[in-house]
Design a protein around this motif. Structure first.
Motif, PDB file in Angstrom:
ATOM      1  N   GLN A 248      -1.176   8.223  -1.003  1.00 35.57           N
ATOM      2  CA  GLN A 248      -1.594   7.616  -2.387  1.00 35.57           C
ATOM      3  C   GLN A 248      -2.913   6.966  -2.578  1.00 35.57           C
ATOM      4  OE1 GLN A 248       0.359   8.126  -5.151  1.00 35.57           O
ATOM      5  NE2 GLN A 248      -0.808   6.905  -6.344  1.00 35.57           N
ATOM      6  N   ASP A 249      -3.332   6.036  -1.711  1.00 35.33           N
ATOM      7  CA  ASP A 249      -4.538   5.044  -1.816  1.00 35.33           C
ATOM      8  C   ASP A 249      -5.724   6.098  -1.816  1.00 35.33           C
ATOM      9  OD1 ASP A 249      -4.017   5.942   0.899  1.00 35.33           O
ATOM     10  OD2 ASP A 249      -5.115   4.061   1.552  1.00 35.33           O
ATOM     11  N   GLU A 250      -5.768   7.165  -0.879  1.00 33.92           N
ATOM     12  CA  GLU A 250      -6.905   8.096  -1.036  1.00 33.92           C
ATOM     13  C   GLU A 250      -7.111   8.781  -2.438  1.00 33.92           C
ATOM     14  OE1 GLU A 250      -7.245  10.339   2.792  1.00 33.92           O
ATOM     15  OE2 GLU A 250      -7.390   8.225   3.831  1.00 33.92           O
TER      16      GLU A 250
ATOM     17  N   ARG B 277       4.203   0.064  -6.797  1.00 36.15           N
ATOM     18  CA  ARG B 277       3.737  -0.295  -5.280  1.00 36.15           C
ATOM     19  C   ARG B 277       3.849  -1.688  -4.999  1.00 36.15           C
ATOM     20  NH1 ARG B 277       1.939   1.077   0.153  1.00 36.15           N
ATOM     21  NH2 ARG B 277       1.095  -0.893   0.461  1.00 36.15           N
TER      22      ARG B 277
ATOM     23  N   THR C  44      -0.018   4.552   1.938  1.00 37.32           N
ATOM     24  CA  THR C  44      -1.406   4.452   2.391  1.00 37.32           C
ATOM     25  C   THR C  44      -1.744   5.189   3.553  1.00 37.32           C
ATOM     26  OG1 THR C  44      -1.279   2.578   3.658  1.00 37.32           O
ATOM     27  CG2 THR C  44      -1.433   2.277   1.250  1.00 37.32           C
ATOM     28  N   ARG C  45      -2.840   5.623   3.876  1.00 35.58           N
ATOM     29  CA  ARG C  45      -3.205   6.245   4.952  1.00 35.58           C
ATOM     30  C   ARG C  45      -2.903   5.506   6.219  1.00 35.58           C
ATOM     31  NH1 ARG C  45      -4.404  11.049   6.552  1.00 35.58           N
ATOM     32  NH2 ARG C  45      -5.733  11.420   4.576  1.00 35.58           N
TER      33      ARG C  45
END
Lengths: 185, 185
Positions: free
Chosen positions: B100-102, A104, A62-63
């Motif tokens: 990945q989340d974005e 994930r 993730t970011r």
């Protein structure tokens, strides 16, 4: 442009001297005394095996995790990094058949793969190479290359032991652990 | 084992006759009159271009979405599917640099890529091929192959128009739309 494709050549000459090859699970790799890391796919005389991998986009991170990783990680090629490890891994068809959210969940919620790696930064530098989509017949799905100082060898053993104890590792069907040293910076 | 690697060969012979090639964005592909889809990478005489792609694991789809897709989709090769489309796409370095989340947020929360595709099932059958990690110099990141009956041609136009209007498509830097028909089942 940064090169993305790398070959890891196992043979009897090269800058990295093999100190140990352990087959953790699955079929072994032939024993070699040296490993050379080269960009792209260079035909190499005296290769017992050549493993290829390509760096790629993040699959799970993730970011927030990426921000933490980038803030703390250091690059390959540090003068003090006299030790390295090459760990080729293959995962099961069951893993690859899982949808993204379930992979994930296993990777981070259950196995804290990123959180565990963060604890070993910046001591353990790493570069992940993907093989699975290079072609239909690759022997491994990932090649991870690690570099660290001799004083961090025990920490590296801790890192791989922690990861091997996670739910994610139940999906690992082949894993080789190649440890290396080089003699000069 | 199912084959994963496919080549799409553009030339002057082959079962799929080109009815239109539109360059949506970026550099065009040379005009051809026919396309052949072959497993693996077969050297083909009379090829103006050969695009390669490999089927792979899901990158964004969740368990619930996968369940819906599997329940409603039909395979390639249906007798009524006399129409096809080959849509090669490349995305920007900015896209590939996102965590990945974005990418998931843009792909589904903002662009409803899966939800939109579901509306056109089972009429529009599709197979997605990845190219980006085949090697460092691939001209496209994805090749999607679609098959449908002539009566669903307008629906297919709607599908691609909906997708091209989404936030996800702001990251598309090259897209070619090749429409095809075959003469017999």
């Amino acid at each position: 442009m940064n090169p993305r494709l790398f070959s890891f050549v196992g043979g009897s000459a090269g800058p990295w001297r093999v100190t140990r090859i352990d087959t953790i699970v699955g079929e072994p790799l032939p024993a070699v005394t040296n490993v050379t890391v080269v960009p792209d796919v260079s035909p190499t005389a005296d290769a017992s095996w050549t493993l290829r991998g390509i760096t790629s986009n993040e699959r799970y991170v993730t970011r927030d995790e990426k921000t933490d990783l980038v803030a703390r990680q250091e690059g390959l090629g540090r003068a003090a990094s006299m030790c390295a490890a090459l760990i080729p891994i293959r995962k099961s068809p069951e893993w690859w058949g899982l949808p993204q959210d379930e992979r994930r969940r296993i990777f981070e919620d259950q196995s804290t793969h990123v959180k565990t790696g963060l604890k070993f930064l910046p001591a353990i530098a790493r570069r992940l190479h993907h093989c699975r989509d290079l072609g239909p017949d690759e022997p491994f799905d990932f090649l991870t290359w690690f570099e660290y100082a001799p004083a961090d060898s025990a920490a590296f053993d801790d890192l791989v032991a922690l990861l091997r104890g996670t739910p994610e590792w139940r999906y690992v069907t082949r894993e080789i652990d190649v440890r290396l040293v080089r003699d000069e910076a």
